[in-house]
Design a protein around this motif. Structure first.
Motif, short mmCIF file in Angstrom:
data_model
loop_
_atom_site.label_atom_id
_atom_site.label_comp_id
_atom_site.label_asym_id
_atom_site.label_seq_id
_atom_site.Cartn_x
_atom_site.Cartn_y
_atom_site.Cartn_z
N ALA A 1 0.98 -1.53 -0.21
CA ALA A 1 0.20 -0.18 -0.15
C ALA A 1 0.63 1.32 -0.04
O ALA A 1 0.34 2.05 -1.07
CB ALA A 1 -1.11 0.04 1.37
N ALA A 2 1.34 1.21 0.33
CA ALA A 2 2.55 2.53 0.93
C ALA A 2 2.98 2.46 -0.72
O ALA A 2 4.05 3.69 -1.13
CB ALA A 2 4.07 1.68 2.20
N ALA A 3 3.97 1.36 -1.30
CA ALA A 3 5.33 1.64 -2.15
C ALA A 3 3.74 1.81 -3.24
O ALA A 3 4.44 3.21 -4.46
CB ALA A 3 5.38 0.09 -3.18
N MET A 4 2.58 1.98 -3.83
CA MET A 4 1.94 2.21 -4.44
C MET A 4 1.09 3.52 -4.13
O MET A 4 -0.27 4.23 -4.67
CB MET A 4 0.49 1.00 -4.23
N ASP A 5 1.18 4.21 -3.42
CA ASP A 5 0.93 5.24 -3.00
C ASP A 5 -1.12 5.11 -2.04
O ASP A 5 -1.45 6.18 -2.67
CB ASP A 5 1.39 6.88 -3.01
N GLN B 1 -1.99 4.31 0.61
CA GLN B 1 -2.71 3.92 2.30
C GLN B 1 -3.72 4.86 2.63
O GLN B 1 -4.70 4.60 3.67
CB GLN B 1 -1.70 5.02 3.32
N ASN B 2 -4.35 5.40 1.71
CA ASN B 2 -5.51 6.27 1.54
C ASN B 2 -6.81 5.29 1.32
O ASN B 2 -7.72 5.77 1.07
CB ASN B 2 -5.78 8.04 1.66
N GLU C 1 -8.95 -0.07 2.12
CA GLU C 1 -8.30 -1.35 2.96
C GLU C 1 -8.52 -2.70 2.10
O GLU C 1 -7.77 -2.90 1.57
CB GLU C 1 -8.39 -1.78 4.04
N GLU C 2 -9.75 -2.94 1.79
CA GLU C 2 -10.41 -4.31 0.97
C GLU C 2 -9.75 -4.08 -0.19
O GLU C 2 -9.55 -5.14 -0.88
CB GLU C 2 -11.98 -4.19 1.06
N PHE C 3 -10.22 -3.03 -0.90
CA PHE C 3 -9.85 -2.61 -2.37
C PHE C 3 -8.09 -3.02 -3.00
O PHE C 3 -7.91 -3.58 -3.67
CB PHE C 3 -10.23 -1.24 -3.26
N VAL C 4 -7.51 -2.29 -1.57
CA VAL C 4 -5.32 -2.82 -1.39
C VAL C 4 -5.66 -3.88 -1.68
O VAL C 4 -4.81 -4.70 -2.18
CB VAL C 4 -5.44 -1.61 -0.27
#
Length: 414
Positions: free
Chosen positions: A317-321, A323-324, A327-330
């Motif tokens: 999530a951090a690498a793909m920017d 974080q916001n 959560e389920e989609f990430v």
């Protein structure tokens, strides 16, 4: 003489009728047996191939068999790590009419190994302490639900790899008993039995050359007591603090989550003058991280494996920017683009060696190691190829046949 078998099972498999119940278990033919490693047991135990799966069959007295079957069913209903009961078979007779002992049938726990099989492999010297930590967690979980074991030992436990640690499962409940709540005396007795048994079992390993002679077995036995007491205190102790320190409620919950437990209910009371708060967890359930991963991805894995996978999910999530983002989609994208491709990159014939989550965990470790060695960020596909060729291909198969280690005949009959 015709047999009059009685099969007690919640969901009986007709294939049970095809097994040679008129033959003593120790004389069962090789064609029905699965060559899996077995631990030391007071009874005759055999692993049997049936309906595309493996079951464990233990000859035992009829009364004890029924009692253990019911105990295992109760533990299964309350989600305690233990083997799954299949049924009890009585009324066995040999062709000459001689009565044969009843048997308890349980489902073989995939990817699990007895402690002696683990020590037969080339494991790190701290393996013993990692097994003790896993057993301490299991004993705490059993005591929290009111289960008195009565014969805690490494021999009565199965272990599955859980990231860099192990997860422990109860495999022998014949001396156990389930209560509404255990007394401090019952818990202390279980703990002392565990300490003494573990020291003896580790000394036996040393005598057999499976454990280094300089390992302090008494110290490892004491580690179980210390690990158990610290975890029990974390989960059950009442904590007192001033009304202005309410942030400590959240801190207490975080500590419980970090230990792998969820808080279902808290009991918070105040003094008469309202200056002091008392907090005590009322219900604690293990599997905090595994439940979160299951909710996000549908993956059903061990607790430490879940913790590791969630950390990788957070890194993604951090690498793909993102974080916001929701959560389920990430999590869905991480599962689709990271986890599943990594597992599928392992050749099909090697996937039976370890659970997918354990493979992914070890792949992450291998990627970190070779990235540090080469001084660059090695891509996952490249790391996966290196892991398969240099690590996984040489690992023993922990799902299928492990009998080649020579451990398959180590039962002690009593």
């Amino acid at each position: 003489m015709r047999q009059n078998l009685q099969i007690t099972a919640a969901a009986p498999d007709p294939a049970l009728l095809d097994l040679p119940w008129d033959v003593p278990l120790e004389m069962w033919p090789d064609e029905v047996l699965a060559a899996l490693p077995r631990g030391i047991s007071r009874h005759i135990v055999r692993f049997v191939k049936m309906s595309g799966r493996v079951i464990a069959v233990k000859e035992i007295g009829e009364t004890v068999a029924y009692r253990e079957y019911e105990l295992l069913r109760q533990l299964s209903r309350i989600d305690v790590p233990s083997v799954e009961p299949v049924g009890v078979i009585t009324g066995r007779r040999a062709p000459d009419g001689e009565p044969l002992e009843a048997v308890l049938v349980t489902q073989h726990l995939q990817f699990s190994l007895p402690y002696r099989a683990l020590f037969s492999q080339s494991l790190q010297p701290e393996t013993a302490t990692r097994l003790i930590d896993a057993l301490a967690v299991l004993l705490v979980r059993l005591h929290l639900v009111g289960f008195y074991w009565g014969d805690v030992s490494l021999s009565n436990t199965l272990f599955r790899r859980d990231a860099g640690s192990f997860a422990a499962y109860l495999v022998d409940a014949e001396t156990g008993d389930l209560h509404d709540r255990l007394s401090d005396g019952q818990r202390s007795y279980d703990l002392e039995v565990a300490r003494v048994n573990i020291i003896g079992e580790l000394m036996d390993l040393q005598a057999g050359g499976l454990l280094e002679e300089d390992v302090d077995t008494v110290d490892i036995g004491a580690r179980l007591v210390d690990r158990y007491q610290r975890l029990w205190t974390t989960l059950t102790v009442e904590e007192t603090f001033n009304a202005g320190e309410r942030w400590r409620v959240a801190e207490r919950i975080d500590r419980l989550n970090e230990a792998g437990f969820d808080v279902g209910e808290l009991d918070i009371t105040t003094d008469i003058d309202g200056t002091t708060l008392h907090i005590q967890p009322k219900v604690v359930d293990a599997g905090h991280h595994s439940r979160r991963l299951m909710r996000l991805t549908g993956l059903d894995v061990q607790e430490n494996q879940a913790r590791r996978l969630l950390n990788d999910l957070d890194t993604y999530a951090a690498a793909m920017d993102r974080q916001n983002d929701e959560e389920e989609f990430v999590a869905h994208d991480w599962l689709t683009h990271v986890f599943e491709p990594a597992v599928r990159s392992v050749p099909r014939e090697l996937r039976r060696k370890l659970e997918p989550a354990q493979i992914f965990h070890e792949l992450l470790d291998h990627r970190w190691y070779i990235s540090r060695e080469q001084g660059r960020d090695v891509p996952v596909p490249e790391a996966a190829r290196s892991y398969v060729d240099n690590v996984l291909r040489h690992r023993p198969d922990e799902l299928a046949v492990l009998g080649a280690s020579g451990l398959a005949d180590e039962d002690e009959d009593a």
